[in-house]
Write an enzyme that holds these catalytic residues in place. Structure first.
Site, PDB file in Angstrom:
ATOM      1  N   CYS A 127       0.832  -1.213   0.000  1.00 47.27           N
ATOM      2  CA  CYS A 127       0.000   0.000   0.000  1.00 47.27           C
ATOM      3  C   CYS A 127       0.866   1.262   0.000  1.00 47.27           C
ATOM      4  O   CYS A 127       0.376   2.347  -0.295  1.00 47.27           O
ATOM      5  CB  CYS A 127      -0.962  -0.011   1.183  1.00 47.27           C
ATOM      6  SG  CYS A 127      -0.158  -0.167   2.772  1.00 47.27           S
ATOM      7  N   HIS A 128       2.172   1.099   0.279  1.00 49.84           N
ATOM      8  CA  HIS A 128       3.059   2.283   0.226  1.00 49.84           C
ATOM      9  C   HIS A 128       3.262   2.756  -1.221  1.00 49.84           C
ATOM     10  O   HIS A 128       3.761   3.839  -1.440  1.00 49.84           O
ATOM     11  CB  HIS A 128       4.421   1.968   0.875  1.00 49.84           C
ATOM     12  CG  HIS A 128       5.153   0.815   0.246  1.00 49.84           C
ATOM     13  ND1 HIS A 128       4.893  -0.504   0.584  1.00 49.84           N
ATOM     14  CD2 HIS A 128       6.121   0.764  -0.711  1.00 49.84           C
ATOM     15  CE1 HIS A 128       5.677  -1.301  -0.125  1.00 49.84           C
ATOM     16  NE2 HIS A 128       6.433  -0.561  -0.924  1.00 49.84           N
ATOM     17  N   GLU A 135      12.969   1.600  -3.019  1.00 50.10           N
ATOM     18  CA  GLU A 135      12.621   0.880  -4.249  1.00 50.10           C
ATOM     19  C   GLU A 135      13.088   1.627  -5.504  1.00 50.10           C
ATOM     20  O   GLU A 135      13.330   1.009  -6.540  1.00 50.10           O
ATOM     21  CB  GLU A 135      11.105   0.645  -4.297  1.00 50.10           C
ATOM     22  CG  GLU A 135      10.631  -0.283  -3.191  1.00 50.10           C
ATOM     23  CD  GLU A 135       9.153  -0.672  -3.322  1.00 50.10           C
ATOM     24  OE1 GLU A 135       8.508  -0.305  -4.323  1.00 50.10           O
ATOM     25  OE2 GLU A 135       8.650  -1.338  -2.395  1.00 50.10           O
TER      26      GLU A 135
END
Lengths: 200, 167
Positions: free
Chosen positions: A170-171, A197
């Site tokens: 959900c990030h 990421e």
């Protein structure tokens, strides 16, 4: 000699024995099929995480800011009060999360138990899993993918109540106006995860 | 978040584990205490979801521990030590007085040992000790008093380092 003095030896703390007994209890409970919820803590770059699993799979990941005691009480109330500190069942999840934070892993390969989410929220979680590592989607786009373009706020709620943050990413959901949006682990953690990421 | 119902069993283990360990050591002796403790908590974990709300969790655990202890004693066969002659054998200044609490407790007759453990180590009132052991509260009080009297004669806590309070 008072009775308090008489029994002083009995009241000496014996942490070593207690630790050994707790480990043994967790093992025997698991063998006997009465360890309904096993949990452990894991240190991470975004704070200490609580990981919990049923016999079906990972059921909860909670950030320290979400209050681990409250998370455990919720598990006791919603699943079963047979909750024990039992790290063994979380070995694989802990290893995969360690690898994720060390940028050795971009996707999780773990059995998940999604029973804490139902209805629309659960279908949002299913779609969240399709957002790949290093990419983002807007709340609005996710609402459309989940089959209800008007439900932008409900998508926000589904993300905020995601029982498995990090593993269900959900990030990676951000606002369409370019702002990062809220996060169960705090916006600082969300920034850190997106930065982690994007370095790939 | 307001959550109704029972707290996680882990909290029960942390809060009451040390007390139940003391009870097991006192009642079945240190050698098999860990087995008795493990059986008590495994059995409690199994039954925990059905424990009525508002129950006295510690008294419930001690009841289970008491039953497990009886099983252990039965399995181990009768204890060999006759206790009636102790006062003659061990005088107040006898160098062979016990320095280990658990072996001193181990020589008390069952009822005395259990009454002492449940009242003095757990803090159960004599009414509840009587429920566990059968008989009356007055009998439990008497058994505990007799046990304490014998312990004062047969048990000498080891060196000053081991004492928590000055005498």
């Amino acid at each position: 000699m008072s009775t308090t003095d008489l029994f002083a030896a009995a009241h000496r703390d014996d942490h070593e024995t207690m630790a050994r007994l707790q480990t043994r209890l967790a093992e025997e409970a698991d063998q006997d099929g009465v360890l309904d919820v096993a949990y452990r803590l894991l240190d991470s770059p975004v704070g200490t995480l609580l990981l919990a699993a049923t016999e079906r799979g990972l059921v909860r990941v909670a950030f320290a800011v979400q209050d681990h005691d409250a998370a455990l009480e919720q598990l006791a109330a919603r699943i079963s009060p047979r909750v024990l500190l039992a790290p063994a069942r979380l070995d694989l999840a802990a290893r995969e999360l360690d690898d994720y934070f060390a940028r050795r892993r971009t996707a999780f390969d773990l059995p998940l138990d999604l029973r804490l989410a139902s209805g629309f929220r659960r279908s949002v979680l299913e779609h969240l899993r399709e957002i790949g590592y290093g990419t983002t989607a807007s709340y609005k786009a996710l609402a459309a993918t989940a089959g209800n373009p008007g439900a932008v706020r409900a998508v926000g709620t589904a993300c905020a109540t995601n029982p498995l943050p990090l593993v269900i990413p959900c990030h990676r959901v951000v606002r369409s106006d370019g702002q990062i949006g809220n996060y169960a682990g705090g916006t600082e953690a969300k920034h850190a995860l997106l930065a982690l990421e994007s370095r790939a | 978040m307001a959550v109704a119902g029972r707290e996680p069993f882990e909290q029960v283990v942390r809060r009451h584990g040390p007390t139940v360990l003391r009870v097991c050591r006192a009642v079945v002796g240190p050698d098999v205490a860990e087995d008795a403790w493990s059986e008590t908590f495994l059995s409690a974990l199994r039954a925990y979801p059905d424990l009525p709300a508002g129950s006295n969790v510690e008294a419930w655990l001690v009841t289970i521990a008491h039953r497990k202890a009886l099983d252990q004693v039965r399995a181990a066969g009768r204890r060999a030590t006759p206790t009636d002659k102790l006062p003659d054998r061990i005088g107040a200044d006898d160098p062979e007085r016990h320095t280990d609490l658990w072996s001193a407790l181990g020589e008390l007759p069952d009822k005395q040992r259990q009454s002492v453990a449940y009242h003095h180590l757990v803090g159960l009132p004599y009414e509840e000790v009587a429920v566990l052991l059968g008989g009356t509260a007055a009998a439990a009080r008497r058994a505990a008093a007799d046990g304490i009297k014998t312990l004062r004669r047969t048990y000498l806590p080891a060196g000053p380092d081991d004492r928590t309070d000055p005498r």
